[in-house]
Design a protein around this motif. Structure first.
Motif, mmCIF file in Angstrom:
data_model
loop_
_atom_site.group_PDB
_atom_site.id
_atom_site.type_symbol
_atom_site.label_atom_id
_atom_site.label_comp_id
_atom_site.label_asym_id
_atom_site.label_seq_id
_atom_site.Cartn_x
_atom_site.Cartn_y
_atom_site.Cartn_z
ATOM 1 N N TYR A 66 -6.820 48.061 -45.783
ATOM 2 C CA TYR A 66 -7.790 46.971 -45.738
ATOM 3 C C TYR A 66 -7.546 45.937 -46.819
ATOM 4 C CZ TYR A 66 -9.953 49.153 -49.769
ATOM 5 O OH TYR A 66 -10.171 49.662 -51.032
ATOM 6 N N ARG A 67 -8.183 44.794 -46.615
ATOM 7 C CA ARG A 67 -8.242 43.726 -47.607
ATOM 8 C C ARG A 67 -9.678 43.210 -47.609
ATOM 9 N NH1 ARG A 67 -4.431 40.490 -49.780
ATOM 10 N NH2 ARG A 67 -2.920 41.268 -48.274
ATOM 11 N N PHE A 68 -10.318 43.191 -48.787
ATOM 12 C CA PHE A 68 -11.609 42.542 -48.954
ATOM 13 C C PHE A 68 -11.339 41.126 -49.440
ATOM 14 C CE2 PHE A 68 -13.564 46.842 -50.186
ATOM 15 C CZ PHE A 68 -14.140 47.030 -48.945
ATOM 16 N N MET A 112 -13.820 41.884 -44.448
ATOM 17 C CA MET A 112 -12.913 43.024 -44.540
ATOM 18 C C MET A 112 -11.933 42.917 -43.384
ATOM 19 S SD MET A 112 -13.678 47.080 -44.373
ATOM 20 C CE MET A 112 -12.524 48.229 -45.084
ATOM 21 N N THR A 113 -10.658 42.864 -43.698
ATOM 22 C CA THR A 113 -9.617 42.841 -42.684
ATOM 23 C C THR A 113 -9.005 44.234 -42.616
ATOM 24 O OG1 THR A 113 -9.150 40.531 -43.228
ATOM 25 C CG2 THR A 113 -7.499 41.694 -41.911
ATOM 26 N N ILE A 114 -8.925 44.799 -41.417
ATOM 27 C CA ILE A 114 -8.358 46.127 -41.203
ATOM 28 C C ILE A 114 -6.938 45.943 -40.655
ATOM 29 C CG2 ILE A 114 -8.675 48.361 -40.078
ATOM 30 C CD1 ILE A 114 -11.067 47.450 -41.831
ATOM 31 N N TYR A 115 -5.979 46.666 -41.231
ATOM 32 C CA TYR A 115 -4.572 46.549 -40.842
ATOM 33 C C TYR A 115 -4.045 47.847 -40.231
ATOM 34 C CZ TYR A 115 -4.667 42.398 -43.770
ATOM 35 O OH TYR A 115 -4.987 41.183 -44.312
ATOM 36 N N LYS A 116 -3.019 47.737 -39.410
ATOM 37 C CA LYS A 116 -2.354 48.892 -38.802
ATOM 38 C C LYS A 116 -1.417 49.573 -39.789
ATOM 39 C CE LYS A 116 -2.089 46.792 -34.240
ATOM 40 N NZ LYS A 116 -1.203 46.235 -33.209
ATOM 41 N N LYS A 118 0.668 50.217 -43.669
ATOM 42 C CA LYS A 118 0.399 50.342 -45.100
ATOM 43 C C LYS A 118 0.911 49.166 -45.925
ATOM 44 C CE LYS A 118 4.283 53.445 -45.904
ATOM 45 N NZ LYS A 118 4.618 54.773 -46.390
ATOM 46 N N ASN A 119 1.691 48.273 -45.324
ATOM 47 C CA ASN A 119 2.107 47.072 -46.049
ATOM 48 C C ASN A 119 1.218 45.877 -45.664
ATOM 49 O OD1 ASN A 119 3.074 46.712 -43.473
ATOM 50 N ND2 ASN A 119 5.111 46.012 -44.098
ATOM 51 N N TRP A 120 0.022 46.158 -45.159
ATOM 52 C CA TRP A 120 -1.003 45.171 -44.811
ATOM 53 C C TRP A 120 -0.497 44.159 -43.790
ATOM 54 C CZ3 TRP A 120 -0.438 47.277 -49.623
ATOM 55 C CH2 TRP A 120 -1.490 48.092 -50.029
ATOM 56 N N THR A 121 0.096 44.683 -42.725
ATOM 57 C CA THR A 121 0.515 43.864 -41.592
ATOM 58 C C THR A 121 -0.095 44.448 -40.326
ATOM 59 O OG1 THR A 121 2.540 45.159 -41.253
ATOM 60 C CG2 THR A 121 2.707 43.197 -42.658
ATOM 61 N N GLY A 122 -0.144 43.670 -39.273
ATOM 62 C CA GLY A 122 -0.699 44.133 -38.010
ATOM 63 C C GLY A 122 -2.217 44.217 -38.061
ATOM 64 N N VAL A 123 -2.884 43.081 -38.022
ATOM 65 C CA VAL A 123 -4.342 43.030 -38.133
ATOM 66 C C VAL A 123 -4.989 43.706 -36.923
ATOM 67 C CG1 VAL A 123 -6.354 41.498 -38.214
ATOM 68 C CG2 VAL A 123 -4.294 40.923 -39.506
ATOM 69 N N LYS A 124 -5.881 44.675 -37.197
ATOM 70 C CA LYS A 124 -6.648 45.343 -36.142
ATOM 71 C C LYS A 124 -7.962 44.626 -35.875
ATOM 72 C CE LYS A 124 -5.137 50.119 -36.850
ATOM 73 N NZ LYS A 124 -5.646 51.462 -37.167
ATOM 74 N N GLY A 125 -8.565 44.059 -36.920
ATOM 75 C CA GLY A 125 -9.839 43.371 -36.757
ATOM 76 C C GLY A 125 -10.486 43.055 -38.092
ATOM 77 N N HIS A 126 -11.690 42.479 -38.015
ATOM 78 C CA HIS A 126 -12.435 42.060 -39.207
ATOM 79 C C HIS A 126 -13.871 42.560 -39.123
ATOM 80 C CE1 HIS A 126 -9.230 39.216 -40.190
ATOM 81 N NE2 HIS A 126 -9.256 38.853 -38.921
ATOM 82 N N VAL A 127 -14.461 42.822 -40.282
ATOM 83 C CA VAL A 127 -15.880 43.145 -40.413
ATOM 84 C C VAL A 127 -16.420 42.247 -41.519
ATOM 85 C CG1 VAL A 127 -17.585 44.947 -40.872
ATOM 86 C CG2 VAL A 127 -15.413 45.552 -39.770
ATOM 87 N N TYR A 128 -17.594 41.641 -41.295
ATOM 88 C CA TYR A 128 -18.192 40.703 -42.255
ATOM 89 C C TYR A 128 -19.553 41.203 -42.701
ATOM 90 C CZ TYR A 128 -14.774 37.530 -40.179
ATOM 91 O OH TYR A 128 -13.624 36.968 -39.714
ATOM 92 N N THR A 129 -19.865 41.006 -43.986
ATOM 93 C CA THR A 129 -21.231 41.257 -44.445
ATOM 94 C C THR A 129 -22.089 40.054 -44.094
ATOM 95 O OG1 THR A 129 -20.932 40.237 -46.635
ATOM 96 C CG2 THR A 129 -20.459 42.615 -46.449
ATOM 97 N N PRO A 130 -23.402 40.232 -44.051
ATOM 98 C CA PRO A 130 -24.266 39.067 -44.000
ATOM 99 C C PRO A 130 -24.071 38.244 -45.281
ATOM 100 C CG PRO A 130 -25.487 41.050 -43.456
ATOM 101 C CD PRO A 130 -24.145 41.486 -43.978
#
Length: 136
Positions: A66-68, A112-116, A118-130
């Motif tokens: 992930y990446r925040f 929050m970006t979720i990746y496929k 371990k080198n943070w490539t291949g975006v699976k999706g995003h989750v956002y806080t309010p």
């Protein structure tokens, strides 16, 4: 006396096992088969606040990457700020901190970006806080 000890044990166990309170939470979103939620430690930050603490939880035991990213609302649009935090987790991330001193006042949220991979490539999706407020 025995009943009192049992009652106290139950109360202590309930307090210790209770989830930490999060002031802003994304709710649950399913990304690539896992249910994920992202939380901050407050719904607004005063000039005395030191950092914005962020955590995430997910279902399943597969490793997630992930990446925040802290985003700020500028002219009605969400803009990524220059700092982001990366990591990997199986069920819950460690608390990550965005230091307030590095950011300006205004309306913010965490992406929050979720990746496929371990080198943070291949975006699976995003989750956002309010959104939440940072005051200086």
């Amino acid at each position: 006396m025995k009943k009192l000890l049992i009652t106290l044990s139950i109360i202590v166990a309930a307090v210790l096992c209770a989830p930490a309170a999060a002031a802003v939470t994304s709710g649950h979103k399913t990304v690539a088969g896992h249910t994920i939620s992202v939380s901050t430690d407050a719904n607004s930050y005063t000039p005395k606040a030191r950092s914005i603490d962020v955590t995430a939880r997910k279902t399943g035991s597969e490793m997630g990457y992930y990446r925040f990213t802290l985003q700020k609302k500028v002219s009605g649009k969400w803009k990524d700020q220059r700092f982001s935090l990366v990591g990997s987790f199986k069920r819950a991330t460690p608390a990550k901190e965005f230091y307030i001193v590095n950011h300006t006042a205004g309306t913010h949220r965490i992406k929050m970006t979720i990746y496929k991979n371990k080198n943070w490539t291949g975006v699976k999706g995003h989750v956002y806080t309010p959104s939440f407020e940072v005051r200086k």
